[in-house]
Design an enzyme around this catalytic site. Structure first.
Site, PDB file in Angstrom:
ATOM      1  N   HIS A 139      34.969  40.501  46.277  1.00 22.23           N
ATOM      2  CA  HIS A 139      34.641  38.966  46.597  1.00 22.23           C
ATOM      3  C   HIS A 139      36.267  38.534  47.038  1.00 22.23           C
ATOM      4  O   HIS A 139      36.266  37.309  47.721  1.00 22.23           O
ATOM      5  CB  HIS A 139      34.321  38.170  45.169  1.00 22.23           C
TER       6      HIS A 139
ATOM      7  N   ASP B 248      31.367  44.734  42.224  1.00 23.84           N
ATOM      8  CA  ASP B 248      31.967  43.813  42.939  1.00 23.84           C
ATOM      9  C   ASP B 248      33.534  44.505  43.254  1.00 23.84           C
ATOM     10  O   ASP B 248      34.544  44.010  42.972  1.00 23.84           O
ATOM     11  CB  ASP B 248      32.580  42.681  41.934  1.00 23.84           C
TER      12      ASP B 248
ATOM     13  N   ASN C  78      43.858  36.772  39.922  1.00 22.59           N
ATOM     14  CA  ASN C  78      44.146  38.032  39.230  1.00 22.59           C
ATOM     15  C   ASN C  78      42.923  38.968  39.511  1.00 22.59           C
ATOM     16  O   ASN C  78      42.881  40.221  39.249  1.00 22.59           O
ATOM     17  CB  ASN C  78      43.795  37.819  37.605  1.00 22.59           C
ATOM     18  N   SER C  79      42.071  38.447  40.388  1.00 25.76           N
ATOM     19  CA  SER C  79      40.767  39.333  40.579  1.00 25.76           C
ATOM     20  C   SER C  79      41.440  40.685  41.457  1.00 25.76           C
ATOM     21  O   SER C  79      42.010  40.539  42.305  1.00 25.76           O
ATOM     22  CB  SER C  79      39.987  38.508  41.424  1.00 25.76           C
TER      23      SER C  79
ATOM     24  N   LEU D 102      35.058  34.363  32.432  1.00 26.46           N
ATOM     25  CA  LEU D 102      33.734  33.420  31.645  1.00 26.46           C
ATOM     26  C   LEU D 102      34.205  32.082  31.589  1.00 26.46           C
ATOM     27  O   LEU D 102      35.006  31.673  30.727  1.00 26.46           O
ATOM     28  CB  LEU D 102      33.221  34.050  30.563  1.00 26.46           C
TER      29      LEU D 102
END
Length: 340
Positions: free
Chosen positions: A183, A213, A291-292, A311
């Site tokens: 993403h 992902d 941080n992804s 979350l």
């Protein structure tokens, strides 16, 4: 008249069969008898040990040599006292009191830092305009995000491109192979990575794993001394183990946050509800947008997961204490690496 006997101080009086008869001497003058007795008492011969005798001389030399060797041995090799546990404990405490030791988190960060990269994706303004005019929003969900200016944006057609997003990647092969989240780069017209030494390079997508992902990037150029991260199996990972998340939250970084593994084999459904990811690592180290794609590492600086989601039931998109990472076994498979 009979002359008295003469006594020599250098020759002892003979005894035995040839000696003069004592009775005959007794018949002589009594004064003569007492005189020799007095003389023998005051001038008796003295025996002296002389070192001129070879045996005595060599014995003395041997004794002196032995004493000298013993003194030298004791001086050069003193008796060593056997170390006890108390001695070891005292030395350790002295070291801890006098030297500042780096924390486990600091050592983990130092080990992983050379392999962490900043990932920036760009889309063209014309595509955003066309998508807006058609009422579909940004292509593939891409939209400008207020995460700060992308490195090098001013010199790479900033009038034609806008920042799609900022995320994190980790080098897993020292030839410039980088793991990140899908993403972060999905729908981008151009992808740029910034290595730990500041080198900027364009990157292309060489593989994807949509169910987790994940995306695999190949950098167009790399630093001469590029260091790849060490990956570790999650087979012995358990709740309570300390972990460190490294990335660029909101474009700031590299930043490190520490926590523990909160659980394993978790499931997470994205807010869009497109698909559900399973077998995730749950952790409580702070993670936010940016941080992804960053590494989740152990205290040895070894990668056990790729940070992929947080979350938060609110629209704030901020961390509430529950983050998720894809196990490195799945992430390595996306790059075609063999399992552990």
């Amino acid at each position: 008249m009979r002359r008295p006997a003469l006594y020599s101080s250098s020759r002892p009086t003979r005894s035995g069969p040839d000696a003069p008869d004592s009775s005959a001497a007794a018949g002589a003058d009594p004064a003569a008898e007492s005189a020799p007795a007095l003389t023998s008492t005051t001038t008796a011969p003295r025996r002296r040990l002389s070192l001129s005798h070879p045996a005595l001389l060599w014995s003395a030399i041997a004794l002196l040599a032995a004493l000298l060797a013993a003194s030298l041995t004791l001086g050069l090799r003193p008796m060593q006292r056997k170390l006890t546990q108390d001695d070891i404990n005292a030395a350790v405490m002295k070291t801890l009191e006098t030297q500042v030791m780096p924390s486990e988190y600091a050592r983990a960060y130092d080990n992983i830092r050379p392999a962490v990269v900043r990932v920036v994706s760009f889309v063209k303004k014309s595509r955003l305009k066309d998508a807006k005019d058609n009422g579909h929003g940004a292509p593939n969900g891409a939209k400008p995000k207020p995460l700060g200016s992308a490195p090098g944006a001013e010199g790479n057609g900033s009038d034609e491109e806008v920042e799609h997003g900022v995320g994190t990647g980790v080098v897993i092969i020292d030839k410039g192979v980088i793991l990140t989240n899908l993403h972060v780069v999905s729908g981008a017209d151009r992808i740029e990575v910034v290595f730990s030494d500041g080198l900027q390079a364009e990157a292309s997508i060489s593989g994807v794993q949509p169910e987790n992902d994940l995306a695999v990037l190949q950098a167009s150029k790399i630093p001469d001394d590029l260091i790849a991260a060490t990956m570790r199996s999650t087979a012995d990972l358990g709740p309570g183990d300390r972990v460190l998340a490294v990335g660029f939250p909101f474009g700031i970084g590299p930043s490190a946050s520490g926590g523990i593994v909160s659980g394993l084999k978790r499931a997470f459904r994205s807010p869009e509800g497109k698909h559900e990811m399973t077998n995730l690592i749950q952790f409580d180290a702070a993670a936010n947008p940016g941080n992804s794609g960053g590494p989740l590492v152990t205290m040895d600086g070894e990668v056990v997961g790729i940070v992929t989601a947080i979350l938060n039931p609110t629209p704030a998109r901020t961390f509430l204490g529950i983050g998720f990472a894809v196990p490195i076994e799945n992430a390595a498979a996306a790059a075609g690496l063999p399992p552990f």
